[in-house]
Design a protein around this motif. Structure first.
Motif, mmCIF file in Angstrom:
data_model
loop_
_atom_site.group_PDB
_atom_site.id
_atom_site.type_symbol
_atom_site.label_atom_id
_atom_site.label_comp_id
_atom_site.label_asym_id
_atom_site.label_seq_id
_atom_site.Cartn_x
_atom_site.Cartn_y
_atom_site.Cartn_z
ATOM 1 N N VAL A 74 0.839 -1.199 0.000
ATOM 2 C CA VAL A 74 0.000 0.000 0.000
ATOM 3 C C VAL A 74 0.874 1.250 0.000
ATOM 4 O O VAL A 74 0.625 2.206 -0.748
ATOM 5 N N ARG A 75 1.919 1.256 0.812
ATOM 6 C CA ARG A 75 2.814 2.422 0.881
ATOM 7 C C ARG A 75 3.533 2.671 -0.442
ATOM 8 O O ARG A 75 3.724 3.810 -0.861
ATOM 9 N N SER A 76 3.930 1.594 -1.098
ATOM 10 C CA SER A 76 4.664 1.757 -2.353
ATOM 11 C C SER A 76 3.735 1.951 -3.549
ATOM 12 O O SER A 76 4.204 2.294 -4.636
ATOM 13 N N GLY A 77 2.436 1.736 -3.372
ATOM 14 C CA GLY A 77 1.477 1.927 -4.457
ATOM 15 C C GLY A 77 1.338 0.722 -5.363
ATOM 16 O O GLY A 77 0.744 0.812 -6.435
ATOM 17 N N THR A 78 1.857 -0.432 -4.983
ATOM 18 C CA THR A 78 1.783 -1.630 -5.812
ATOM 19 C C THR A 78 0.650 -2.576 -5.395
ATOM 20 O O THR A 78 0.480 -3.623 -6.019
ATOM 21 N N TYR A 79 -0.119 -2.195 -4.390
ATOM 22 C CA TYR A 79 -1.204 -3.068 -3.934
ATOM 23 C C TYR A 79 -2.380 -2.952 -4.890
ATOM 24 O O TYR A 79 -2.922 -1.879 -5.121
#
Length: 99
Positions: A74-79
């Motif tokens: 979620v933090r890296s935007g890959t979720y």
């Protein structure tokens, strides 16, 4: 007959009877209190819930790594959640709730 005259004899007889009655009442209570006990009955469902709660509190947190991985995604935007799977689970939960 004099209204203001006080005669202690009838009152004395009454109070003596009250003391005897009180003594008679206390003896059976002390004997019966030893024989009677409080009883608690727990339903099988309550026992099952208690066992499940105890097992849940004693078990280690096995999903800790999964939560960490998802938090990083979620933090890296890959979720990228599966929207269809999420919707099906929500509908299934609602149907189960209505039964």
């Amino acid at each position: 007959m004099k209204i203001n005259q006080y005669n202690p004899t009838p009152l004395k007889a009454y109070s003596e009877n009250r003391v005897k009655d009180a003594a008679a009442k206390t003896q059976p209570q002390s004997q019966s209190s030893a024989a009677s006990r409080d009883v608690v009955n727990v339903s099988s469902q309550a026992r099952l819930i208690g066992t499940a709660r105890q097992t849940a509190t004693e078990s280690p947190d096995v999903r800790e790594q999964k939560v960490k991985d998802l938090r990083e995604q979620v933090r890296s935007g890959t979720y990228k959640p599966d929207i269809r799977k999420t919707a099906m689970n929500l509908v299934r939960d609602e149907v189960d709730f209505l039964r």
